[in-house]
Enzyme design. Structure first.
Site: not given
Length: 167
Positions: A29-31, A88
């Site tokens: 996942g990506y911050l 996100v």
């Protein structure tokens, strides 16, 4: 500074499967999101990845194309699970199959979940102009198409692409 030179291709058949010598499950996942990069508000993507029994935080410069700055730091797996809840967009899940072809190792990403049906081959090179043997199952190069970046797939998964976007 770490530099990644990577090219990305679509896969045209399952012929690579017979040559795969390892498979690693991944969830990431990506911050931050693609909009933050596109607007210039941020200059790098920040990814959390669980790769088999290991976990990492990865920071990659926003440049489009085959050459980018990349930094990867190990992370306790319990921390990675906690950070994935802060990401996100959606979770990008895939199986990475390792295939040796000629002098190079290919990483074949078989996406799962919202990106199921997408299969992409990546090769890391020592030089942007380095020659490599092209396997028969290799299709169109999509290195410069950002919709195939994992960061983009987290926000706009393959399952939502229309026929034109799928090529």
């Amino acid at each position: 500074m770490a530099l990644e030179i990577e090219r990305k291709f679509l896969v045209t058949s399952d012929a690579w499967r017979a040559a795969a010598h390892a498979v690693v499950p991944m969830a990431q996942g990506y911050l931050n999101d693609m909009a933050a990069l596109d607007s210039g508000a941020q200059k790098a993507s920040v990814r959390v990845r669980i790769e088999g029994e290991a976990a990492f935080v990865n920071i990659k410069s926003r440049a489009i194309g085959h050459t980018r700055q990349e930094f990867e730091l190990p992370l306790p797996i319990v921390d990675a699970h906690a950070l994935l809840t802060l990401c996100v967009g959606g979770l990008v899940e895939k199986r990475r199959h390792l295939v040796q072809h000629g002098d190079h190792l290919w990483e074949i990403d078989e996406f799962l979940g919202d990106n199921a049906g997408l299969v992409v081959a990546e090769i890391e090179l020592d030089d942007a102009d380095e020659a490599f043997a092209r396997p028969d199952w290799l299709g169109e190069e999509v290195t410069d198409h950002k919709r195939y970046y994992n960061l983009a797939l987290a926000a706009y998964p393959f399952s939502r692409w229309d026929a034109a976007e799928r090529g």
